[in-house]
Design a protein around this motif. Sequence first.
Motif, short mmCIF file in Angstrom:
data_model
loop_
_atom_site.label_atom_id
_atom_site.label_comp_id
_atom_site.label_asym_id
_atom_site.label_seq_id
_atom_site.Cartn_x
_atom_site.Cartn_y
_atom_site.Cartn_z
N SER A 1 0.85 -1.18 0.00
CA SER A 1 0.00 0.00 0.00
C SER A 1 0.89 1.23 0.00
N GLY A 2 0.89 1.95 -1.11
CA GLY A 2 1.70 3.16 -1.20
C GLY A 2 3.17 2.85 -1.08
N ARG A 3 3.80 3.26 0.02
CA ARG A 3 5.23 3.06 0.23
C ARG A 3 5.51 1.96 1.26
N THR A 4 4.52 1.13 1.56
CA THR A 4 4.65 0.17 2.63
C THR A 4 4.34 -1.25 2.16
N TYR A 5 5.19 -2.19 2.56
CA TYR A 5 4.93 -3.61 2.38
C TYR A 5 4.64 -4.22 3.74
N GLY A 6 3.61 -5.05 3.82
CA GLY A 6 3.34 -5.81 5.02
C GLY A 6 3.78 -7.25 4.81
N ILE A 7 4.46 -7.82 5.80
CA ILE A 7 5.00 -9.17 5.67
C ILE A 7 4.53 -9.97 6.88
N GLU A 8 3.72 -10.99 6.63
CA GLU A 8 3.11 -11.76 7.71
C GLU A 8 3.94 -12.98 8.07
N THR A 9 3.98 -13.27 9.36
CA THR A 9 4.57 -14.52 9.85
C THR A 9 3.44 -15.52 10.03
N PRO A 10 3.34 -16.53 9.18
CA PRO A 10 2.24 -17.50 9.28
C PRO A 10 2.26 -18.22 10.62
N VAL B 1 9.69 -2.44 10.46
CA VAL B 1 8.97 -2.27 11.72
C VAL B 1 8.66 -3.64 12.31
N ASP B 2 9.10 -3.88 13.54
CA ASP B 2 8.82 -5.10 14.31
C ASP B 2 9.19 -6.39 13.57
N PRO B 3 10.46 -6.56 13.19
CA PRO B 3 10.86 -7.77 12.46
C PRO B 3 10.97 -8.98 13.38
N ARG B 4 10.75 -10.16 12.82
CA ARG B 4 11.00 -11.42 13.53
C ARG B 4 12.46 -11.80 13.35
N ARG B 5 12.88 -12.88 14.02
CA ARG B 5 14.28 -13.30 14.00
C ARG B 5 14.73 -13.79 12.63
N ARG C 1 17.95 1.15 6.55
CA ARG C 1 18.68 2.08 7.41
C ARG C 1 18.26 2.00 8.87
N TYR C 2 16.99 1.59 9.10
CA TYR C 2 16.46 1.60 10.46
C TYR C 2 15.64 0.35 10.73
N VAL C 3 15.65 -0.07 11.99
CA VAL C 3 14.73 -1.08 12.51
C VAL C 3 13.92 -0.40 13.60
N ILE C 4 12.60 -0.38 13.43
CA ILE C 4 11.72 0.35 14.34
C ILE C 4 10.95 -0.64 15.21
N GLU C 5 10.98 -0.44 16.52
CA GLU C 5 10.28 -1.31 17.45
C GLU C 5 9.11 -0.58 18.09
N PHE D 1 7.06 -13.86 19.86
CA PHE D 1 8.09 -14.28 18.91
C PHE D 1 9.40 -13.59 19.26
N VAL D 2 10.49 -14.10 18.73
CA VAL D 2 11.81 -13.52 18.97
C VAL D 2 12.04 -12.38 17.99
N MET D 3 12.32 -11.21 18.51
CA MET D 3 12.54 -10.04 17.66
C MET D 3 13.85 -10.19 16.87
N GLY D 4 13.84 -9.68 15.65
CA GLY D 4 15.01 -9.78 14.79
C GLY D 4 15.81 -8.50 14.69
N SER D 5 15.56 -7.55 15.59
CA SER D 5 16.21 -6.24 15.48
C SER D 5 17.73 -6.34 15.49
N ALA D 6 18.28 -7.05 16.47
CA ALA D 6 19.73 -7.13 16.59
C ALA D 6 20.35 -7.84 15.38
N HIS D 7 19.71 -8.93 14.94
CA HIS D 7 20.23 -9.69 13.81
C HIS D 7 20.18 -8.85 12.54
N LEU D 8 19.08 -8.13 12.34
CA LEU D 8 18.94 -7.29 11.15
C LEU D 8 19.95 -6.15 11.18
N ALA D 9 20.14 -5.55 12.33
CA ALA D 9 21.13 -4.48 12.44
C ALA D 9 22.53 -4.99 12.15
#
Length: 225
Positions: free
Chosen positions: A8-17, A35-39, A56-60, A67-75
Amino acid sequence: MWAAAYYSGRTYGIETPGIAHYAYLIADGGEAAIVDPRRDIDDYLTAARQLGSRIRYVIETHRQEDFVMGSAHLAERTGAEVANGEHELFGHGDIRLKDGESFSVGKLTVKALHTPGHTPESMCYAVYAPENEQSPWCVFTGDTLFFGTTGRTDLPDAERSVDNAGLLYDSVHNKIAGLGDRALVLPAHGPGSVCGSGMAERPYSTLGDEKGYNEVFTLSREDFA
């Protein structure tokens, strides 16, 4: 390509089944934020690569319990900075945002809103495009506002669930309700998540839609709490 994604516009939504978790990728001008990535971060890396954008950014939005957040791994993989709120429950953050502070992703402005209730540290993020700097075109609501309902308020302390519900009500009405009826609502979970109950089955929603049927808008503060 990733499963259960929508654009939608400038945003992709990605679902964890299986756990009805929604992460989001926003991109503009070659820059992106997750925004709010999984591991398991491969889907996010693929999405950014296909858009030709650098993460450039991971937003929490808040501390996730299901679920286990993926912020540190993504960074670590991308060199992205982790952006979250000032509350100590967030733990590490490269960018600690106060209520009302903002930063940029390309030409998009991301404004942080402290919205306690579901959890003490919960944050929402309103995104403004350069062509309309007065009204956001979307707001990432975390577990504060879902489609048709709100996040649970018993997780921090079951004995304070009613008090927390009052805080959540105030957060929605004081920080989110005035953002404009056309703003897309982009929550962190959908139907089937343990983080809430009674979520509506719908492909998308706006603040205007939610004001018509979501109990946090249709009930008084006392009745909602």
